[in-house]
Design a protein around this motif. Structure first.
Motif, short mmCIF file in Angstrom:
data_model
loop_
_atom_site.label_atom_id
_atom_site.label_comp_id
_atom_site.label_asym_id
_atom_site.label_seq_id
_atom_site.Cartn_x
_atom_site.Cartn_y
_atom_site.Cartn_z
N ALA A 151 53.35 32.81 55.83
CA ALA A 151 52.32 32.70 54.80
C ALA A 151 51.86 34.08 54.33
N HIS A 152 51.98 35.10 55.16
CA HIS A 152 51.57 36.45 54.80
C HIS A 152 52.80 37.27 54.45
N ALA A 153 53.02 37.45 53.17
CA ALA A 153 54.16 38.24 52.71
C ALA A 153 53.76 39.72 52.68
N ALA A 185 39.04 46.95 48.77
CA ALA A 185 38.99 47.93 49.86
C ALA A 185 38.49 49.31 49.45
N ALA A 186 38.63 49.68 48.19
CA ALA A 186 38.35 51.07 47.80
C ALA A 186 37.09 51.21 46.95
N LYS A 225 42.07 51.64 55.40
CA LYS A 225 41.60 50.36 54.86
C LYS A 225 42.76 49.58 54.23
N LEU A 226 43.68 50.28 53.61
CA LEU A 226 44.86 49.63 53.04
C LEU A 226 45.65 48.93 54.15
N ASP A 227 45.88 49.62 55.24
CA ASP A 227 46.60 49.02 56.37
C ASP A 227 45.87 47.80 56.90
N TYR A 228 44.55 47.90 57.00
CA TYR A 228 43.76 46.78 57.50
C TYR A 228 43.85 45.58 56.56
N VAL A 229 43.61 45.82 55.27
CA VAL A 229 43.63 44.75 54.28
C VAL A 229 45.02 44.13 54.20
N ASP A 230 46.04 44.97 54.20
CA ASP A 230 47.41 44.47 54.09
C ASP A 230 47.80 43.65 55.33
N GLY A 231 47.16 43.91 56.45
CA GLY A 231 47.42 43.11 57.65
C GLY A 231 46.78 41.73 57.59
N LYS A 232 45.81 41.57 56.71
CA LYS A 232 45.09 40.28 56.61
C LYS A 232 45.67 39.36 55.55
#
Length: 121
Positions: free
Chosen positions: A17-19, A82-83, A62-69
């Motif tokens: 579900a998370h691409a 995020a920014a 923050k990009l890494d965090y958001v992209d992980g979600k």
């Protein structure tokens, strides 16, 4: 055995579900953050001013965090989610360039994004 199969299937469905963020979006965000880093502008986060390099480092985390979600579909979504504000205090981030009045980071980043996109056309 059935229990393990069910757990495997559910785990696989969650990951499916998370691409991944599209590579062009990730590159555009990195270009935008490099522009902030090299701008000579300062970045305000929770009442303190930071260099462009420190801002870039923070926003990449923050990009890494958001992209992980979830999947970041475009650069505007990254800016909005995020920014543009602190996730801890809710305060808007600001950018201040060469003694000019500070502007919200979302405004500054979207303006720079337009410049980046028009330069690549």
């Amino acid at each position: 055995m059935k229990k393990y199969l069910l757990i495997s299937l559910l785990t696989g469905a969650t990951h499916a579900a998370h691409a991944e963020m599209p590579v062009p979006v990730k590159e555009e965000i990195r270009t935008l953050l490099s522009r902030l880093e090299n701008s000579g502008c300062e970045f305000n986060r929770n009442g303190s001013w930071y260099s462009g390099a420190e801002a870039k480092s923070h926003l990449l985390r923050k990009l890494d965090y958001v992209d992980g979600k979830f999947t970041v579909k475009n650069t505007e979504q990254f800016i909005d989610m995020a920014a543009s504000q602190s996730s801890s205090s809710g305060k808007a981030y600001q950018v201040r360039c060469q003694g000019a009045a500070p502007v919200n980071s979302a405004v500054w980043l979207k303006s720079q994004l337009q410049h980046i996109r028009s330069a690549t056309r």
